[in-house]
Design a protein around this motif. Structure first.
Motif, mmCIF file in Angstrom:
data_model
loop_
_atom_site.group_PDB
_atom_site.id
_atom_site.type_symbol
_atom_site.label_atom_id
_atom_site.label_comp_id
_atom_site.label_asym_id
_atom_site.label_seq_id
_atom_site.Cartn_x
_atom_site.Cartn_y
_atom_site.Cartn_z
ATOM 1 N N MET A 1 -9.719 17.181 -1.956
ATOM 2 C CA MET A 1 -8.351 16.902 -1.504
ATOM 3 C C MET A 1 -7.766 15.710 -2.243
ATOM 4 S SD MET A 1 -5.764 17.096 0.739
ATOM 5 C CE MET A 1 -4.548 15.980 1.340
ATOM 6 N N ASN A 2 -8.484 14.600 -2.265
ATOM 7 C CA ASN A 2 -7.940 13.387 -2.865
ATOM 8 C C ASN A 2 -7.676 13.531 -4.353
ATOM 9 O OD1 ASN A 2 -7.999 12.152 -0.390
ATOM 10 N ND2 ASN A 2 -9.772 10.892 -0.815
ATOM 11 N N THR A 3 -8.571 14.245 -5.068
ATOM 12 C CA THR A 3 -8.333 14.405 -6.502
ATOM 13 C C THR A 3 -7.127 15.301 -6.758
ATOM 14 O OG1 THR A 3 -10.028 16.122 -6.577
ATOM 15 C CG2 THR A 3 -10.706 13.916 -7.236
ATOM 16 N N SER A 4 -6.921 16.323 -5.908
ATOM 17 C CA SER A 4 -5.741 17.169 -6.109
ATOM 18 C C SER A 4 -4.460 16.398 -5.769
ATOM 19 C CB SER A 4 -5.835 18.455 -5.288
ATOM 20 O OG SER A 4 -5.850 18.164 -3.907
ATOM 21 N N LEU A 5 -4.545 15.487 -4.800
ATOM 22 C CA LEU A 5 -3.403 14.639 -4.471
ATOM 23 C C LEU A 5 -3.065 13.732 -5.659
ATOM 24 C CD1 LEU A 5 -1.433 13.913 -2.192
ATOM 25 C CD2 LEU A 5 -3.096 12.230 -1.411
ATOM 26 N N THR A 6 -4.094 13.223 -6.295
ATOM 27 C CA THR A 6 -3.895 12.387 -7.484
ATOM 28 C C THR A 6 -3.274 13.209 -8.607
ATOM 29 O OG1 THR A 6 -5.843 11.116 -6.839
ATOM 30 C CG2 THR A 6 -5.033 10.775 -9.069
ATOM 31 N N GLU A 7 -3.766 14.428 -8.791
ATOM 32 C CA GLU A 7 -3.214 15.314 -9.821
ATOM 33 C C GLU A 7 -1.735 15.614 -9.567
ATOM 34 O OE1 GLU A 7 -4.416 16.553 -12.605
ATOM 35 O OE2 GLU A 7 -6.463 15.836 -12.400
ATOM 36 N N GLU A 8 -1.405 15.894 -8.321
ATOM 37 C CA GLU A 8 -0.016 16.202 -7.974
ATOM 38 C C GLU A 8 0.879 14.977 -8.190
ATOM 39 O OE1 GLU A 8 2.555 17.698 -4.160
ATOM 40 O OE2 GLU A 8 0.460 18.298 -4.274
ATOM 41 N N THR A 9 0.378 13.808 -7.816
ATOM 42 C CA THR A 9 1.133 12.566 -8.025
ATOM 43 C C THR A 9 1.384 12.345 -9.508
ATOM 44 O OG1 THR A 9 0.137 11.624 -6.034
ATOM 45 C CG2 THR A 9 1.136 10.077 -7.592
ATOM 46 N N LEU A 10 0.355 12.562 -10.311
ATOM 47 C CA LEU A 10 0.502 12.426 -11.767
ATOM 48 C C LEU A 10 1.548 13.399 -12.308
ATOM 49 C CD1 LEU A 10 -3.138 11.904 -13.022
ATOM 50 C CD2 LEU A 10 -1.148 10.609 -13.776
ATOM 51 N N ALA A 11 1.501 14.617 -11.860
ATOM 52 C CA ALA A 11 2.451 15.625 -12.346
ATOM 53 C C ALA A 11 3.891 15.232 -12.025
ATOM 54 C CB ALA A 11 2.116 16.991 -11.743
ATOM 55 N N VAL B 1 -11.847 7.171 -5.289
ATOM 56 C CA VAL B 1 -10.775 8.139 -5.034
ATOM 57 C C VAL B 1 -11.283 9.298 -4.176
ATOM 58 C CG1 VAL B 1 -9.282 9.842 -6.182
ATOM 59 C CG2 VAL B 1 -9.394 7.520 -7.033
ATOM 60 N N ARG B 2 -12.571 9.542 -4.223
ATOM 61 C CA ARG B 2 -13.138 10.654 -3.457
ATOM 62 C C ARG B 2 -13.514 10.264 -2.024
ATOM 63 N NH1 ARG B 2 -14.869 10.735 -8.607
ATOM 64 N NH2 ARG B 2 -14.344 12.548 -9.846
ATOM 65 N N THR B 3 -13.266 9.030 -1.647
ATOM 66 C CA THR B 3 -13.628 8.565 -0.310
ATOM 67 C C THR B 3 -12.449 8.670 0.646
ATOM 68 O OG1 THR B 3 -12.995 6.248 -0.669
ATOM 69 C CG2 THR B 3 -15.226 6.891 -1.350
ATOM 70 N N GLY B 4 -12.768 8.673 1.914
ATOM 71 C CA GLY B 4 -11.727 8.686 2.937
ATOM 72 C C GLY B 4 -10.891 7.425 2.920
ATOM 73 N N VAL C 1 0.852 2.060 -6.883
ATOM 74 C CA VAL C 1 -0.169 2.327 -7.906
ATOM 75 C C VAL C 1 -0.950 1.048 -8.207
ATOM 76 C CG1 VAL C 1 -0.590 3.051 -10.298
ATOM 77 C CG2 VAL C 1 1.065 4.289 -8.893
ATOM 78 N N SER C 2 -0.258 -0.079 -8.237
ATOM 79 C CA SER C 2 -0.932 -1.356 -8.482
ATOM 80 C C SER C 2 -1.932 -1.658 -7.371
ATOM 81 C CB SER C 2 0.082 -2.492 -8.581
ATOM 82 O OG SER C 2 0.883 -2.327 -9.725
ATOM 83 N N LYS C 3 -1.557 -1.360 -6.131
ATOM 84 C CA LYS C 3 -2.468 -1.593 -5.013
ATOM 85 C C LYS C 3 -3.703 -0.698 -5.139
ATOM 86 C CE LYS C 3 -2.724 -2.056 -0.056
ATOM 87 N NZ LYS C 3 -1.973 -2.256 1.161
ATOM 88 N N LEU C 4 -3.512 0.547 -5.521
ATOM 89 C CA LEU C 4 -4.634 1.456 -5.736
ATOM 90 C C LEU C 4 -5.531 0.915 -6.844
ATOM 91 C CD1 LEU C 4 -6.157 4.155 -5.324
ATOM 92 C CD2 LEU C 4 -4.550 5.159 -6.978
ATOM 93 N N ARG C 5 -4.935 0.539 -7.967
ATOM 94 C CA ARG C 5 -5.705 0.022 -9.100
ATOM 95 C C ARG C 5 -6.495 -1.224 -8.698
ATOM 96 N NH1 ARG C 5 -1.765 -1.691 -12.650
ATOM 97 N NH2 ARG C 5 -1.892 -3.670 -11.590
ATOM 98 N N ASN C 6 -5.844 -2.148 -8.006
ATOM 99 C CA ASN C 6 -6.518 -3.387 -7.600
ATOM 100 C C ASN C 6 -7.642 -3.115 -6.613
ATOM 101 O OD1 ASN C 6 -4.867 -4.897 -9.255
ATOM 102 N ND2 ASN C 6 -3.413 -5.369 -7.637
ATOM 103 N N THR C 7 -7.442 -2.177 -5.714
ATOM 104 C CA THR C 7 -8.500 -1.831 -4.761
ATOM 105 C C THR C 7 -9.699 -1.241 -5.491
ATOM 106 O OG1 THR C 7 -6.845 -1.453 -3.041
ATOM 107 C CG2 THR C 7 -9.030 -0.500 -2.685
#
Length: 103
Positions: A1-11, A44-47, A88-94
């Motif tokens: 789920m999370n990787t597909s969410l990342t893919e959709e966000t990228l698209a 990214v694969r974690t809850g 995105v910065s918050k994700l990267r920093n985490t």
């Protein structure tokens, strides 16, 4: 789920990249790179990552909507871009913090 969410966000983010003004377009390309690299992270694969990824996705959707409403990179799109950039910065920093703790 999370990787597909990342893919959709990228698209979504890639689809609006050519709408950005020159300065923001450079930053957007860096954010796209951050999202690409995030896909490779185990985090990214974690809850725990899901709320951060949802935030990025919602910000990308909102940015796309603002661009469509304004028919370009207007004031509201620029404000939405700031939110996307922050998420995105918050994700990267985490991811960086989690990686440092793991080593």
């Amino acid at each position: 789920m999370n990787t597909s969410l990342t893919e959709e966000t990228l698209a979504i983010a890639k689809s609006v990249a050519n709408q950005a003004d020159a300065e923001d377009q450079k930053e957007l390309l860096l954010l796209l790179k951050d999202l690409e690299e995030a896909k490779l992270s185990l985090f990214v694969r974690t809850g725990e990552a899901k709320p951060l990824l949802l935030g990025c996705h919602e910000a990308a959707v909102d940015l796309n909507r603002k661009i469509q409403e304004e028919e370009g990179w207007g004031k509201n799109a620029k404000a939405a871009f700031q939110i996307f950039q922050n998420r995105v910065s918050k994700l990267r920093n985490t991811i960086l913090v989690r990686t440092q703790k793991a080593t």
